[in-house]
Design a protein around this motif. Structure first.
Motif, short mmCIF file in Angstrom:
data_model
loop_
_atom_site.label_atom_id
_atom_site.label_comp_id
_atom_site.label_asym_id
_atom_site.label_seq_id
_atom_site.Cartn_x
_atom_site.Cartn_y
_atom_site.Cartn_z
N MET A 11 1.12 -1.06 -0.18
CA MET A 11 -0.18 -0.17 -0.13
C MET A 11 0.68 1.05 -0.15
SD MET A 11 -2.86 1.11 2.82
CE MET A 11 -4.38 0.16 2.26
N SER A 12 0.68 2.64 -1.10
CA SER A 12 1.48 3.26 -0.75
C SER A 12 0.90 4.10 0.00
CB SER A 12 0.58 3.91 -2.33
OG SER A 12 -0.19 4.67 -2.15
N ASP A 13 2.23 4.96 0.36
CA ASP A 13 2.04 5.46 1.74
C ASP A 13 0.38 7.17 1.16
OD1 ASP A 13 4.41 4.89 2.90
OD2 ASP A 13 5.68 7.24 1.77
N THR A 14 -0.04 7.10 0.53
CA THR A 14 -0.92 8.38 -0.34
C THR A 14 -2.12 7.33 0.35
OG1 THR A 14 0.50 8.97 -1.83
CG2 THR A 14 -2.32 9.16 -1.92
N ASN A 15 -2.60 5.90 0.06
CA ASN A 15 -3.06 4.59 0.13
C ASN A 15 -3.24 4.74 1.27
OD1 ASN A 15 -4.37 5.42 -2.56
ND2 ASN A 15 -3.47 2.72 -2.96
N ALA A 16 -2.20 4.43 2.11
CA ALA A 16 -2.26 4.71 3.73
C ALA A 16 -2.43 5.34 4.75
CB ALA A 16 -0.06 4.26 4.16
N ARG A 17 -2.18 6.95 3.73
CA ARG A 17 -3.48 8.49 4.29
C ARG A 17 -4.22 8.07 4.40
NH1 ARG A 17 0.03 12.66 2.07
NH2 ARG A 17 -1.87 14.04 3.07
N ILE A 18 -4.85 8.16 3.06
CA ILE A 18 -6.72 8.05 2.79
C ILE A 18 -7.00 6.81 3.38
CG2 ILE A 18 -7.90 7.64 0.93
CD1 ILE A 18 -6.46 8.58 -1.00
N ALA A 19 -6.79 5.51 3.56
CA ALA A 19 -7.33 4.61 4.20
C ALA A 19 -7.59 5.30 6.14
CB ALA A 19 -6.65 3.57 4.92
N ASP A 20 -6.30 5.94 6.15
CA ASP A 20 -6.09 6.32 7.73
C ASP A 20 -7.89 7.57 8.15
OD1 ASP A 20 -4.04 4.58 9.17
OD2 ASP A 20 -2.85 6.42 8.51
N ILE A 21 -7.72 8.10 6.76
CA ILE A 21 -8.77 9.25 7.57
C ILE A 21 -10.23 8.17 7.32
CG2 ILE A 21 -9.80 11.34 5.85
CD1 ILE A 21 -6.95 12.04 5.10
N ASP B 113 -10.12 18.98 1.79
CA ASP B 113 -9.78 19.50 1.40
C ASP B 113 -8.43 18.99 0.35
OD1 ASP B 113 -9.91 21.88 -1.38
OD2 ASP B 113 -9.14 23.47 0.55
N VAL B 114 -9.18 18.17 -1.26
CA VAL B 114 -7.66 17.84 -1.98
C VAL B 114 -7.29 18.95 -2.47
CG1 VAL B 114 -9.86 15.81 -2.37
CG2 VAL B 114 -9.86 17.59 -3.84
N LEU B 115 -7.75 20.19 -2.97
CA LEU B 115 -7.35 20.76 -3.68
C LEU B 115 -5.98 21.16 -2.88
CD1 LEU B 115 -10.11 23.28 -4.24
CD2 LEU B 115 -8.79 21.73 -5.92
N GLN B 116 -5.40 21.24 -1.52
CA GLN B 116 -4.49 22.01 -0.86
C GLN B 116 -3.30 20.62 -0.01
OE1 GLN B 116 -4.66 24.34 1.04
NE2 GLN B 116 -6.16 25.06 -0.07
N ASP B 117 -4.01 19.59 -1.13
CA ASP B 117 -3.01 17.87 -1.20
C ASP B 117 -3.00 17.13 -2.39
OD1 ASP B 117 -1.86 15.96 -0.52
OD2 ASP B 117 -2.25 15.72 1.44
N PRO B 118 -2.01 17.41 -3.64
CA PRO B 118 -2.00 17.03 -5.16
C PRO B 118 -2.22 15.71 -5.28
CG PRO B 118 -0.98 18.74 -5.23
CD PRO B 118 -1.51 18.56 -3.20
N GLU B 119 -1.32 15.14 -3.81
CA GLU B 119 -1.18 13.28 -3.47
C GLU B 119 -2.14 13.00 -3.21
OE1 GLU B 119 1.49 12.92 -0.95
OE2 GLU B 119 3.54 13.33 -2.15
N ILE B 120 -3.45 13.54 -2.20
CA ILE B 120 -4.55 12.98 -1.86
C ILE B 120 -5.67 13.24 -3.07
CG2 ILE B 120 -6.53 13.75 -0.31
CD1 ILE B 120 -4.20 12.09 1.08
N ARG B 121 -5.67 14.43 -3.80
CA ARG B 121 -6.02 14.73 -5.24
C ARG B 121 -6.38 13.81 -6.04
NH1 ARG B 121 -7.15 20.33 -8.14
NH2 ARG B 121 -9.14 19.45 -9.88
N SER B 122 -5.51 13.30 -6.82
CA SER B 122 -5.29 11.47 -7.29
C SER B 122 -5.13 10.52 -6.65
CB SER B 122 -4.16 12.19 -8.32
OG SER B 122 -2.86 12.06 -7.16
#
Length: 109
Positions: A1-11, A51-60
């Motif tokens: 799992m990528s760092d971004t996916n892990a961050r999203i999963a945590d949220i 706010d996905v506009l504040q975090d391009p990694e989360i946005r994609s």
């Protein structure tokens, strides 16, 4: 799992209701996000926004995480429900309110 996916999963797993959106609840940056906030405000359940506009990694990354191409995206108790059109359909049918009530996230009216 990528760092971004892990961050999203945590949220997603750390909040009962979470909306990934463009902008903030007080200042949505697109009509779809504005409509999603209006729906959530009407059902009266507490929710968290990102706010996905504040975090391009989360946005994609959120698009890959959900396998859904658009934003906003709504999750309830870790389950992806959809975007603003699906939210509107569920709200108008009373399904969103029922789901939130069944999950114990808002008192029955």
């Amino acid at each position: 799992m990528s760092d971004t996916n892990a961050r999203i999963a945590d949220i997603v797993n750390g909040n009962d209701i979470v909306l990934f959106m463009k902008g903030t609840p007080l200042f949505p940056q697109c009509g779809f996000s504005s409509r999603a906030i209006a729906i959530l405000d009407r059902i009266g359940a507490p929710y968290h926004t990102v706010d996905v506009l504040q975090d391009p990694e989360i946005r994609s990354g959120i698009k890959d995480f959900s396998e859904w191409p658009t934003i906003p995206q709504l999750y309830v108790k870790g389950e992806f429900l959809g975007g603003s059109d699906i939210m509107m359909e569920m709200y108008e049918a009373g399904e969103l309110q029922t789901l939130v009530e069944e999950k114990g996230l808002v008192a029955k009216a």
